[in-house]
Enzyme design. Sequence first.
Site, PDB file in Angstrom:
ATOM      1  N   LEU A   1       0.793  -1.227   0.000  1.00 39.03           N
ATOM      2  CA  LEU A   1       0.000   0.000   0.000  1.00 39.03           C
ATOM      3  C   LEU A   1       0.830   1.284   0.000  1.00 39.03           C
ATOM      4  CD1 LEU A   1      -2.827  -1.158   2.418  1.00 39.03           C
ATOM      5  CD2 LEU A   1      -2.769  -1.250  -0.085  1.00 39.03           C
TER       6      LEU A   1
ATOM      7  N   MET B   1       8.730   4.733   5.202  1.00 41.12           N
ATOM      8  CA  MET B   1       8.866   3.344   4.771  1.00 41.12           C
ATOM      9  C   MET B   1      10.091   3.149   3.883  1.00 41.12           C
ATOM     10  SD  MET B   1       6.654   1.930   6.553  1.00 41.12           S
ATOM     11  CE  MET B   1       7.140   0.324   5.986  1.00 41.12           C
ATOM     12  N   GLU B   2      10.415   4.155   3.089  1.00 40.69           N
ATOM     13  CA  GLU B   2      11.599   4.071   2.239  1.00 40.69           C
ATOM     14  C   GLU B   2      12.878   4.026   3.080  1.00 40.69           C
ATOM     15  OE1 GLU B   2       8.281   5.180  -0.332  1.00 40.69           O
ATOM     16  OE2 GLU B   2       8.888   5.825   1.666  1.00 40.69           O
TER      17      GLU B   2
ATOM     18  N   ASP C   1      23.754 -11.577   4.141  1.00 35.92           N
ATOM     19  CA  ASP C   1      23.966 -12.470   2.999  1.00 35.92           C
ATOM     20  C   ASP C   1      25.424 -12.498   2.565  1.00 35.92           C
ATOM     21  OD1 ASP C   1      23.126 -14.174   0.774  1.00 35.92           O
ATOM     22  OD2 ASP C   1      23.603 -12.422  -0.463  1.00 35.92           O
TER      23      ASP C   1
END
Length: 178
Positions: free
Chosen positions: A89, A127-128, A142
């Site tokens: 959203l 959110m970014e 990773d």
Amino acid sequence: MTKNSSISSENSISEPSLSHLDTDGQAQMVDVSTKSVTVRQAVAVGQVRMLPETMSTIATGNAPKGDVLGTARLAGIMAAKQTANLIPLCHPLMLQKVEVVITPDPDLPGYQIRAEVKTKAETGVEMEALTAVSIAALTLYDMAKALEKSIQIEQIHLVSKTGGKSGDYQVSRRKTTD
């Protein structure tokens, strides 16, 4: 009364409605078309904890996968630009600034990650910034998991945001890396 409306009881206590739900309680993207375009900025942080030996190997550039910190920083920048594709959203935004800084912290031991995102838009960039920190931390994991599988990603949170209808926000209850 609908699922999204404010609930009022006899004593007039009201709960705020959720902006991402329509009147039937279904998820919806918020209409920001009537909001003013303003400068929006957000800062988020997080940390990645590891063994001192792992940190040392990363710092010297001897990790099996190569440049751990450079790759993690670039992944964070790229992630901020893809936030609307990752979180259902979120509005797609034209970002004017994305900065990801990864700093060694021997006291953890590990690395502190800080992301700052800025734009001119009708909606914010919290959110970014959070996505940038999260993906930078996951990429660090990773890139270094061949050295240590027990690396821990911790304390990802919003530190500050400026602009918009809800006003400015500054974290006050936590120790931050700012």
